[in-house]
Motif scaffolding. Structure first.
Motif, PDB file in Angstrom:
ATOM      1  N   GLN A 172       0.836  -1.196   0.000  1.00 24.52           N
ATOM      2  CA  GLN A 172       0.000   0.000   0.000  1.00 24.52           C
ATOM      3  C   GLN A 172       0.876   1.252   0.000  1.00 24.52           C
ATOM      4  O   GLN A 172       2.033   1.226   0.392  1.00 24.52           O
ATOM      5  CB  GLN A 172      -0.952  -0.002   1.183  1.00 24.52           C
ATOM      6  CG  GLN A 172      -2.059  -1.034   0.995  1.00 24.52           C
ATOM      7  CD  GLN A 172      -3.165  -0.875   1.987  1.00 24.52           C
ATOM      8  OE1 GLN A 172      -2.935  -0.636   3.158  1.00 24.52           O
ATOM      9  NE2 GLN A 172      -4.388  -1.035   1.522  1.00 24.52           N
ATOM     10  N   ILE A 173       0.299   2.346  -0.426  1.00 23.43           N
ATOM     11  CA  ILE A 173       1.025   3.599  -0.608  1.00 23.43           C
ATOM     12  C   ILE A 173       0.858   4.483   0.624  1.00 23.43           C
ATOM     13  O   ILE A 173      -0.261   4.779   1.024  1.00 23.43           O
ATOM     14  CB  ILE A 173       0.509   4.351  -1.865  1.00 23.43           C
ATOM     15  CG1 ILE A 173       0.604   3.454  -3.111  1.00 23.43           C
ATOM     16  CG2 ILE A 173       1.239   5.666  -2.053  1.00 23.43           C
ATOM     17  CD1 ILE A 173       2.012   2.978  -3.440  1.00 23.43           C
ATOM     18  N   PHE A 174       1.998   4.882   1.222  1.00 26.81           N
ATOM     19  CA  PHE A 174       1.896   5.801   2.355  1.00 26.81           C
ATOM     20  C   PHE A 174       1.962   7.249   1.891  1.00 26.81           C
ATOM     21  O   PHE A 174       1.483   8.141   2.579  1.00 26.81           O
ATOM     22  CB  PHE A 174       2.894   5.489   3.474  1.00 26.81           C
ATOM     23  CG  PHE A 174       4.277   6.021   3.295  1.00 26.81           C
ATOM     24  CD1 PHE A 174       4.590   7.324   3.650  1.00 26.81           C
ATOM     25  CD2 PHE A 174       5.286   5.218   2.807  1.00 26.81           C
ATOM     26  CE1 PHE A 174       5.871   7.810   3.498  1.00 26.81           C
ATOM     27  CE2 PHE A 174       6.568   5.695   2.662  1.00 26.81           C
ATOM     28  CZ  PHE A 174       6.857   6.999   3.001  1.00 26.81           C
ATOM     29  N   HIS A 175       2.510   7.514   0.706  1.00 25.57           N
ATOM     30  CA  HIS A 175       2.505   8.869   0.160  1.00 25.57           C
ATOM     31  C   HIS A 175       2.699   8.809  -1.351  1.00 25.57           C
ATOM     32  O   HIS A 175       3.499   8.034  -1.860  1.00 25.57           O
ATOM     33  CB  HIS A 175       3.621   9.718   0.777  1.00 25.57           C
ATOM     34  CG  HIS A 175       3.677  11.103   0.212  1.00 25.57           C
ATOM     35  ND1 HIS A 175       2.740  12.062   0.505  1.00 25.57           N
ATOM     36  CD2 HIS A 175       4.544  11.673  -0.661  1.00 25.57           C
ATOM     37  CE1 HIS A 175       3.032  13.186  -0.153  1.00 25.57           C
ATOM     38  NE2 HIS A 175       4.120  12.966  -0.861  1.00 25.57           N
ATOM     39  N   SER A 176       1.933   9.652  -2.047  1.00 24.72           N
ATOM     40  CA  SER A 176       2.099   9.783  -3.493  1.00 24.72           C
ATOM     41  C   SER A 176       1.928  11.243  -3.863  1.00 24.72           C
ATOM     42  O   SER A 176       1.285  12.012  -3.143  1.00 24.72           O
ATOM     43  CB  SER A 176       1.058   8.939  -4.237  1.00 24.72           C
ATOM     44  OG  SER A 176      -0.241   9.434  -4.007  1.00 24.72           O
ATOM     45  N   SER A 177       2.529  11.618  -4.986  1.00 23.22           N
ATOM     46  CA  SER A 177       2.351  12.987  -5.474  1.00 23.22           C
ATOM     47  C   SER A 177       2.403  12.990  -6.998  1.00 23.22           C
ATOM     48  O   SER A 177       3.154  12.252  -7.616  1.00 23.22           O
ATOM     49  CB  SER A 177       3.414  13.930  -4.900  1.00 23.22           C
ATOM     50  OG  SER A 177       4.701  13.535  -5.305  1.00 23.22           O
ATOM     51  N   ASN A 191       4.654  20.096 -14.734  1.00 20.37           N
ATOM     52  CA  ASN A 191       5.471  21.282 -15.013  1.00 20.37           C
ATOM     53  C   ASN A 191       6.162  21.812 -13.750  1.00 20.37           C
ATOM     54  O   ASN A 191       6.204  23.011 -13.509  1.00 20.37           O
ATOM     55  CB  ASN A 191       4.628  22.393 -15.658  1.00 20.37           C
ATOM     56  CG  ASN A 191       4.078  21.991 -17.006  1.00 20.37           C
ATOM     57  OD1 ASN A 191       4.732  21.276 -17.763  1.00 20.37           O
ATOM     58  ND2 ASN A 191       2.874  22.426 -17.310  1.00 20.37           N
ATOM     59  N   GLY A 192       6.660  20.896 -12.941  1.00 19.88           N
ATOM     60  CA  GLY A 192       7.398  21.271 -11.739  1.00 19.88           C
ATOM     61  C   GLY A 192       6.540  21.690 -10.560  1.00 19.88           C
ATOM     62  O   GLY A 192       7.054  22.061  -9.515  1.00 19.88           O
ATOM     63  N   VAL A 193       5.211  21.628 -10.697  1.00 16.88           N
ATOM     64  CA  VAL A 193       4.306  22.037  -9.623  1.00 16.88           C
ATOM     65  C   VAL A 193       3.538  20.815  -9.122  1.00 16.88           C
ATOM     66  O   VAL A 193       2.871  20.133  -9.909  1.00 16.88           O
ATOM     67  CB  VAL A 193       3.309  23.109 -10.112  1.00 16.88           C
ATOM     68  CG1 VAL A 193       2.330  23.481  -9.012  1.00 16.88           C
ATOM     69  CG2 VAL A 193       4.050  24.336 -10.615  1.00 16.88           C
ATOM     70  N   GLN A 194       3.645  20.557  -7.834  1.00 14.60           N
ATOM     71  CA  GLN A 194       2.897  19.456  -7.231  1.00 14.60           C
ATOM     72  C   GLN A 194       1.424  19.855  -7.163  1.00 14.60           C
ATOM     73  O   GLN A 194       1.080  20.873  -6.570  1.00 14.60           O
ATOM     74  CB  GLN A 194       3.453  19.185  -5.839  1.00 14.60           C
ATOM     75  CG  GLN A 194       2.952  17.931  -5.216  1.00 14.60           C
ATOM     76  CD  GLN A 194       3.649  17.676  -3.894  1.00 14.60           C
ATOM     77  OE1 GLN A 194       3.570  18.490  -3.002  1.00 14.60           O
ATOM     78  NE2 GLN A 194       4.326  16.552  -3.796  1.00 14.60           N
ATOM     79  N   ILE A 195       0.549  19.052  -7.799  1.00 13.52           N
ATOM     80  CA  ILE A 195      -0.861  19.440  -7.863  1.00 13.52           C
ATOM     81  C   ILE A 195      -1.791  18.551  -7.060  1.00 13.52           C
ATOM     82  O   ILE A 195      -2.896  18.954  -6.723  1.00 13.52           O
ATOM     83  CB  ILE A 195      -1.364  19.507  -9.321  1.00 13.52           C
ATOM     84  CG1 ILE A 195      -1.286  18.141  -9.987  1.00 13.52           C
ATOM     85  CG2 ILE A 195      -0.613  20.546 -10.120  1.00 13.52           C
ATOM     86  CD1 ILE A 195      -2.239  17.997 -11.151  1.00 13.52           C
ATOM     87  N   LEU A 196      -1.359  17.323  -6.772  1.00 14.30           N
ATOM     88  CA  LEU A 196      -2.239  16.373  -6.105  1.00 14.30           C
ATOM     89  C   LEU A 196      -1.404  15.389  -5.306  1.00 14.30           C
ATOM     90  O   LEU A 196      -0.360  14.933  -5.776  1.00 14.30           O
ATOM     91  CB  LEU A 196      -3.063  15.620  -7.159  1.00 14.30           C
ATOM     92  CG  LEU A 196      -4.103  14.629  -6.707  1.00 14.30           C
ATOM     93  CD1 LEU A 196      -5.200  15.320  -5.894  1.00 14.30           C
ATOM     94  CD2 LEU A 196      -4.711  13.922  -7.909  1.00 14.30           C
ATOM     95  N   MET A 197      -1.865  15.068  -4.089  1.00 13.07           N
ATOM     96  CA  MET A 197      -1.190  14.079  -3.259  1.00 13.07           C
ATOM     97  C   MET A 197      -2.222  13.078  -2.759  1.00 13.07           C
ATOM     98  O   MET A 197      -3.415  13.387  -2.697  1.00 13.07           O
ATOM     99  CB  MET A 197      -0.490  14.755  -2.083  1.00 13.07           C
ATOM    100  CG  MET A 197       0.649  15.665  -2.516  1.00 13.07           C
ATOM    101  SD  MET A 197       1.541  16.391  -1.142  1.00 13.07           S
ATOM    102  CE  MET A 197       0.395  17.663  -0.632  1.00 13.07           C
ATOM    103  N   GLY A 198      -1.764  11.877  -2.395  1.00 18.91           N
ATOM    104  CA  GLY A 198      -2.683  10.867  -1.901  1.00 18.91           C
ATOM    105  C   GLY A 198      -1.982   9.796  -1.101  1.00 18.91           C
ATOM    106  O   GLY A 198      -0.749   9.724  -1.069  1.00 18.91           O
ATOM    107  N   SER A 199      -2.793   8.940  -0.456  1.00 20.42           N
ATOM    108  CA  SER A 199      -2.267   7.907   0.421  1.00 20.42           C
ATOM    109  C   SER A 199      -3.314   6.826   0.660  1.00 20.42           C
ATOM    110  O   SER A 199      -4.517   7.060   0.492  1.00 20.42           O
ATOM    111  CB  SER A 199      -1.879   8.539   1.763  1.00 20.42           C
ATOM    112  OG  SER A 199      -1.396   7.565   2.659  1.00 20.42           O
TER     113      SER A 199
END
Length: 143
Positions: A49-54, A58-66
């Protein structure tokens, strides 16, 4: 403040969901699974399972999840938090103090294994917040 991003809990489907969003939106996807991380020692779920994703475009983090959940557990419809990237230690302490008034703290403000000060809480309006300040990351941006 450096950023505010949506942080979505996927209840075991993070890899599938974030891969789908990357296919739809493009960009670079980073997935960090439980196996091989410091989370491995305390996690009782599946190690893949994923504890962190991003997702970065274009160099900008737009969405994260877990796939991780806090003490309240997973409830569809309340699985999105606003993740705030704080720019200094004073800011994170101030935001934490203000946002917790009349709300509920899920994870108290403290230093975490990834090297940042972190807290999660629900404000008095029922909105979830994740506060993060990484001094090492800030110093990298200045160089």
């Amino acid at each position: 403040m450096n950023s505010i991003n949506p942080y979505i809990g996927f209840n075991g489907r993070c890899r599938e969901a974030m891969t789908f969003y990357q296919e739809c939106l493009g960009g670079e996807l980073e997935l960090q699974q439980v196996a091989g991380s410091p989370m491995e020692q305390s996690w009782t779920g599946a190690m893949d399972q994923i504890f962190h994703s991003s997702l970065t475009i274009n160099g900008v983090q737009i969405l994260m999840g877990s796939d991780m959940t806090d003490q309240a557990g997973y409830t569809k419809g309340t699985n999105i938090a606003l993740a705030v990237g704080c720019s200094n230690e004073e800011e994170i302490h101030t935001l934490f103090a203000r946002l917790q008034e009349g709300g509920q703290v899920y994870h108290p403000l403290k230093q975490e294994f990834w090297g940042a000060l972190f807290a999660s809480l629900e404000d008095k309006f029922g909105n979830r917040w994740m506060l993060n300040y990484d001094a090492k990351q800030k110093s990298k941006q200045l160089n």
